[in-house]
Scaffold this active site. Sequence first.
Site, mmCIF file in Angstrom:
data_model
loop_
_atom_site.group_PDB
_atom_site.id
_atom_site.type_symbol
_atom_site.label_atom_id
_atom_site.label_comp_id
_atom_site.label_asym_id
_atom_site.label_seq_id
_atom_site.Cartn_x
_atom_site.Cartn_y
_atom_site.Cartn_z
ATOM 1 N N GLY A 123 0.849 -1.191 0.000
ATOM 2 C CA GLY A 123 0.000 0.000 0.000
ATOM 3 C C GLY A 123 0.877 1.231 0.000
ATOM 4 O O GLY A 123 0.778 2.082 0.890
ATOM 5 N N ASN A 144 -3.230 -6.432 -5.714
ATOM 6 C CA ASN A 144 -3.884 -6.570 -4.420
ATOM 7 C C ASN A 144 -2.983 -7.438 -3.547
ATOM 8 O O ASN A 144 -2.985 -8.665 -3.658
ATOM 9 C CB ASN A 144 -5.262 -7.212 -4.591
ATOM 10 C CG ASN A 144 -6.055 -7.247 -3.297
ATOM 11 O OD1 ASN A 144 -5.495 -7.149 -2.208
ATOM 12 N ND2 ASN A 144 -7.370 -7.387 -3.413
ATOM 13 N N SER A 145 -2.228 -6.811 -2.676
ATOM 14 C CA SER A 145 -1.241 -7.541 -1.881
ATOM 15 C C SER A 145 -1.893 -8.463 -0.854
ATOM 16 O O SER A 145 -1.251 -9.385 -0.349
ATOM 17 C CB SER A 145 -0.297 -6.558 -1.174
ATOM 18 O OG SER A 145 -1.025 -5.647 -0.380
ATOM 19 N N ASP A 201 -5.482 1.421 5.800
ATOM 20 C CA ASP A 201 -6.899 1.699 6.044
ATOM 21 C C ASP A 201 -7.309 1.061 7.367
ATOM 22 O O ASP A 201 -7.140 -0.148 7.565
ATOM 23 C CB ASP A 201 -7.727 1.114 4.901
ATOM 24 C CG ASP A 201 -9.180 1.555 4.941
ATOM 25 O OD1 ASP A 201 -9.658 1.934 6.025
ATOM 26 O OD2 ASP A 201 -9.836 1.518 3.881
ATOM 27 N N LEU A 259 2.465 1.163 6.113
ATOM 28 C CA LEU A 259 2.421 2.522 6.643
ATOM 29 C C LEU A 259 1.034 3.138 6.461
ATOM 30 O O LEU A 259 0.537 3.238 5.337
ATOM 31 C CB LEU A 259 3.466 3.402 5.956
ATOM 32 C CG LEU A 259 4.903 3.322 6.500
ATOM 33 C CD1 LEU A 259 5.434 1.900 6.529
ATOM 34 C CD2 LEU A 259 5.828 4.226 5.683
ATOM 35 N N THR A 271 6.282 9.683 4.114
ATOM 36 C CA THR A 271 5.038 9.542 3.382
ATOM 37 C C THR A 271 4.154 10.776 3.512
ATOM 38 O O THR A 271 4.268 11.553 4.455
ATOM 39 C CB THR A 271 4.242 8.324 3.884
ATOM 40 O OG1 THR A 271 3.801 8.572 5.225
ATOM 41 C CG2 THR A 271 5.091 7.068 3.861
ATOM 42 N N GLU A 272 3.255 10.920 2.559
ATOM 43 C CA GLU A 272 2.305 12.031 2.579
ATOM 44 C C GLU A 272 1.427 11.965 3.831
ATOM 45 O O GLU A 272 1.165 12.986 4.472
ATOM 46 C CB GLU A 272 1.433 11.988 1.326
ATOM 47 C CG GLU A 272 0.456 13.128 1.202
ATOM 48 C CD GLU A 272 -0.414 13.006 -0.040
ATOM 49 O OE1 GLU A 272 -1.189 12.043 -0.109
ATOM 50 O OE2 GLU A 272 -0.302 13.867 -0.934
ATOM 51 N N GLU A 273 1.006 10.747 4.196
ATOM 52 C CA GLU A 273 0.163 10.582 5.378
ATOM 53 C C GLU A 273 0.907 10.971 6.650
ATOM 54 O O GLU A 273 0.361 11.640 7.536
ATOM 55 C CB GLU A 273 -0.315 9.137 5.491
ATOM 56 C CG GLU A 273 -1.248 8.706 4.374
ATOM 57 C CD GLU A 273 -0.491 8.179 3.168
ATOM 58 O OE1 GLU A 273 0.758 8.367 3.109
ATOM 59 O OE2 GLU A 273 -1.133 7.595 2.286
ATOM 60 N N ILE A 317 -2.980 -0.825 -4.876
ATOM 61 C CA ILE A 317 -4.172 -1.332 -5.556
ATOM 62 C C ILE A 317 -4.857 -0.274 -6.421
ATOM 63 O O ILE A 317 -5.560 -0.603 -7.372
ATOM 64 C CB ILE A 317 -5.165 -1.914 -4.525
ATOM 65 C CG1 ILE A 317 -6.216 -2.773 -5.215
ATOM 66 C CG2 ILE A 317 -5.809 -0.802 -3.700
ATOM 67 C CD1 ILE A 317 -7.102 -3.548 -4.254
#
Length: 273
Positions: free
Chosen positions: A86, A142-143, A165, A162, A240-242, A110
Amino acid sequence: MSENKKVKTKANNSNGLPRKRFYRARAHSNPLSDSHFPVPIAPSHVDYSLHYPHYFHPDTTTDDNGVSTFIPCKTRSKKIQFADIGCGFGGLLISLSTLFPETLMIGMEIRDKVTEYVKERILALREANPGQYQNASVVRTNSMKYIPNYFEKGQLSKMFFLFPDPHFKEKNHRRRVISPHLLDEYAYTLQVGGIIYTITDVEELGEWMKDCLEDHPLFEAISKEEFAADPVVKLLSSATEEGQKVARNDGQTFTAVYRRISLVATDLGIHEV
């Protein structure tokens, strides 16, 4: 409009990198839904030349009609060792690529638009920095379903999860990317001594992932000393952006880092080592 013009309009004129606003997608996708994209039938069928052309030439054969066919490769001088599950917009991949320049790594995402963004970002960085970023790539997949299709037993040395969801509703907990049965697959692809990294800004999910790892017989938490000394840990919340969004909002993160261990059988039963 020509394809070249389309690419130019999506790139930042100052640095040639793609602009995220052209690749926006939903924050998350349902991993249990059926998606339509090619999946290799086995790790030997992963075409490394598509991902790492600097290191690999196409493994193909051409028949009398000029039709090329991919040849599965069971022996490679280098194999993927890092998997970012992801991977989002690829921030961690880009940082890891220069930190571990000799290690092949791949992001697994995904969402099609996000995957395309990461692909264009890596290509732009390769062009702007000759010799760099050749070890990083991305694949749309789709891991939660196809990890064993990409990696052999004990192939990976690091896996990253990281800001996944959280799937807050209890009925959707089966969609979480860290779960007891999925950890069986991750343990299969991780070499003994390999590390799994998780981070989230949702406390309940952080506890869930930590509990799943703690209860699994093939994982143990790394020591506080190892955690503090690991240069990768610092990237979990900053690359990361998150993670950057959480930092801007003075949010809290919850990290769990565990090592893949082995089991040995003795007269007293099976024990961790």
